[in-house]
Design a protein around this motif. Sequence first.
Motif, PDB file in Angstrom:
ATOM      1  N   VAL A 170       0.854  -1.179   0.000  1.00 26.11           N
ATOM      2  CA  VAL A 170       0.000   0.000   0.000  1.00 26.11           C
ATOM      3  C   VAL A 170       0.897   1.238   0.000  1.00 26.11           C
ATOM      4  O   VAL A 170       1.600   1.503   0.970  1.00 26.11           O
ATOM      5  CB  VAL A 170      -0.928   0.023   1.228  1.00 26.11           C
ATOM      6  CG1 VAL A 170      -1.782   1.289   1.219  1.00 26.11           C
ATOM      7  CG2 VAL A 170      -1.814  -1.211   1.255  1.00 26.11           C
ATOM      8  N   VAL A 171       0.873   1.977  -1.102  1.00 23.15           N
ATOM      9  CA  VAL A 171       1.719   3.174  -1.205  1.00 23.15           C
ATOM     10  C   VAL A 171       0.907   4.394  -0.778  1.00 23.15           C
ATOM     11  O   VAL A 171      -0.319   4.431  -0.939  1.00 23.15           O
ATOM     12  CB  VAL A 171       2.268   3.352  -2.630  1.00 23.15           C
ATOM     13  CG1 VAL A 171       3.190   2.212  -2.994  1.00 23.15           C
ATOM     14  CG2 VAL A 171       1.141   3.482  -3.643  1.00 23.15           C
ATOM     15  N   ASP A 172       1.617   5.374  -0.235  1.00 22.78           N
ATOM     16  CA  ASP A 172       0.967   6.578   0.276  1.00 22.78           C
ATOM     17  C   ASP A 172       1.637   7.808  -0.336  1.00 22.78           C
ATOM     18  O   ASP A 172       2.573   8.379   0.240  1.00 22.78           O
ATOM     19  CB  ASP A 172       1.082   6.610   1.798  1.00 22.78           C
ATOM     20  CG  ASP A 172       0.181   7.666   2.419  1.00 22.78           C
ATOM     21  OD1 ASP A 172      -0.201   8.610   1.711  1.00 22.78           O
ATOM     22  OD2 ASP A 172      -0.148   7.548   3.626  1.00 22.78           O
ATOM     23  N   PRO A 173       1.183   8.238  -1.520  1.00 23.42           N
ATOM     24  CA  PRO A 173       1.807   9.398  -2.176  1.00 23.42           C
ATOM     25  C   PRO A 173       1.691  10.670  -1.335  1.00 23.42           C
ATOM     26  O   PRO A 173       2.597  11.502  -1.340  1.00 23.42           O
ATOM     27  CB  PRO A 173       1.029   9.532  -3.488  1.00 23.42           C
ATOM     28  CG  PRO A 173       0.378   8.198  -3.694  1.00 23.42           C
ATOM     29  CD  PRO A 173       0.099   7.673  -2.330  1.00 23.42           C
ATOM     30  N   CYS A 174       0.579  10.831  -0.622  1.00 22.80           N
ATOM     31  CA  CYS A 174       0.384  12.039   0.182  1.00 22.80           C
ATOM     32  C   CYS A 174       1.476  12.164   1.242  1.00 22.80           C
ATOM     33  O   CYS A 174       2.010  13.251   1.465  1.00 22.80           O
ATOM     34  CB  CYS A 174      -0.993  11.999   0.841  1.00 22.80           C
ATOM     35  SG  CYS A 174      -1.367  13.452   1.858  1.00 22.80           S
TER      36      CYS A 174
END
Length: 635
Positions: A170-174
């Motif tokens: 799960v990537v979190d760009p924010c």
Amino acid sequence: MQKKSEVIFSKCSRGLKSLVRRKQVDSIHVRREGHQLARKLSAVDLTAIGVGTTIGAGVYVLVGTVAREHTGPALTVSFLIAGLAAALSAFCYAELASRCPSAGSAYHYTYICIGESVAWLIGWSLILEYTIGGSAIARGISPNLALFFGGEDKLPAFLVRHTIPQLGVVVDPCAAVLVVIVTVLLCAGIKESSLVQTIVTTVNVCAMLFIIIAGGYLACKTGWVGYELHSGFFPFGVNGMLAGSAVVFFSYIGFDAVTGAAEEAKRPLRDLPLGIGMTLSLCCILYMLVSVVIVGLVPYYSLNPDTPISSVFSANEMQWAAYIVTAGAVTALCASLMGSLLPQPRLLMAMARDGLLPSFFSDISTHTQVPVKSTVTAGILAAALAFFMDVSQLSGMVSVGTLLAFTVVAISILILRYAPPDKVPLPSSLQEYIDSVRMQLDDDSLGTESKTFNDADIVKQSSHQFEDGEASNQYPLIEKQKTEDKQNQRRRRKIAVWNIAFFCTGVLVLTSATSAEYLPSLLRFTLGAVGAAILLCSLIVLACLNQDEARHSFGHAGGFLCPFVPFLPGACILINAYLLFSLGAGTWIRVSIWLIIGTLIYIFYGWSHSSLTNAVYVPMAYLDEIYRASSIHQL
């Protein structure tokens, strides 16, 4: 064969001694080459950094969880006890920060008072703390932003969390974007970043004041129903209240960020202790007032463990207050993120100055007067972790670094007061002046310390230096008294060092026995009694000993002094050691792997590249004379 074994023994002896070599304490003689950090921070700026780093979004959740599971209405008392425990470490930090106002915080103090190898491990642990802490905070901001705007679907698509199917990550760009923004801000300059930190922290504090004022008004209207329970003020007993104190203690972690900016304080001797004290006082007052209101509005068992404050206002028909609470949580996380990323570049810079890391990290920008290369490196690493990894499972490792730092800082106070370093390292380039001063000093100056200079013989004062025979006749008595005083001083230092070591051993035995629930009760009790006996006996001996007179001239004099030594640092060591042993085995296994990696780096790089590798150690009493001789020669 015998000569070969002697050579090997000599090399091993030098190698072991190098592990405990200590660097020179901050003084007017210490001059650093290259550009320096800008001293632009006032006490208000330092307080904003400390409060912003300390008050994270955790308090917005912590009050519900701790009240439901541990304390009940006694949550306020738990916050007070935890604040007093944190104040023990704050007192120790305040003295060392004012005496040694340079970047590096606990690493810097440990290097001066204890030794290089321990300082490296503390610095290495703090690197882990800042990196994981910053990444964890960044990943916590995006859910709160989504809640503030009404759901993830209201956020721009490129900021929403999503899963990479091939990797199951799960990537979190924010989170990554926020870390990059903070990194750019920190590179702009310390005054600019501290201004933004002050604004964000002010918004967070205003949100907490709203909770206190509005919540207090509602509680007065409803009659403080949370305190009118049949179970009383301590539904879980005193043990539950103390267990709650251990949990909320970690909400005070962050005041040490003030010392991370020590080299940028305008008046460090005054502003650093003031910033630490104001940070801890404000945080403790805010925590206690919020907890008084929240557990008074509703019964503690009715609190929502996930959103306790918002749910309390919603139960009283103030749903709109949830936006203010969420805004407070978001600003708290942003302030904590800036506070976590601020000290790490300065720590890397301090370690690089000492030669333990490549000089790349010690470069300071001529324009912004901040360590830009270290800041960018730390920012890239934190952004990558925040983007790819859910570091919530590693958050316990943050606590290890902080508690280790708190412990060694308290030990450093004991060493500073009872056995401060009496020799200082000087560069080998000053060997000529060292020899010159040695030749000029008489035996009154050298005394028994003359062995420092290659075991040279003491030059006895000739009788022609006395103008009359009476002085010459009295000289043997005076010399005998001086010799006895120096022997007594060495004996006192030796007793103090051994008792500090015994005290730490007693703390180790006692806290490990208390935490080792898998051991039989009788064995735990026996070990605990032995550890307590060693601890108390060594503490009593230290209390009876006179503190070393050299402490008055150690570092920058005239700053804050830690009170109640040795009892206050001793209590600090005991509490932090207990909290360290109370952490789970999984956390310690992960930390051990990190420390092993750090040890290998130190062995293969730091040990041989240290700036103290070829240093010459001389008695501190002769430092002024040596520098004077050097300056005269340069003129």
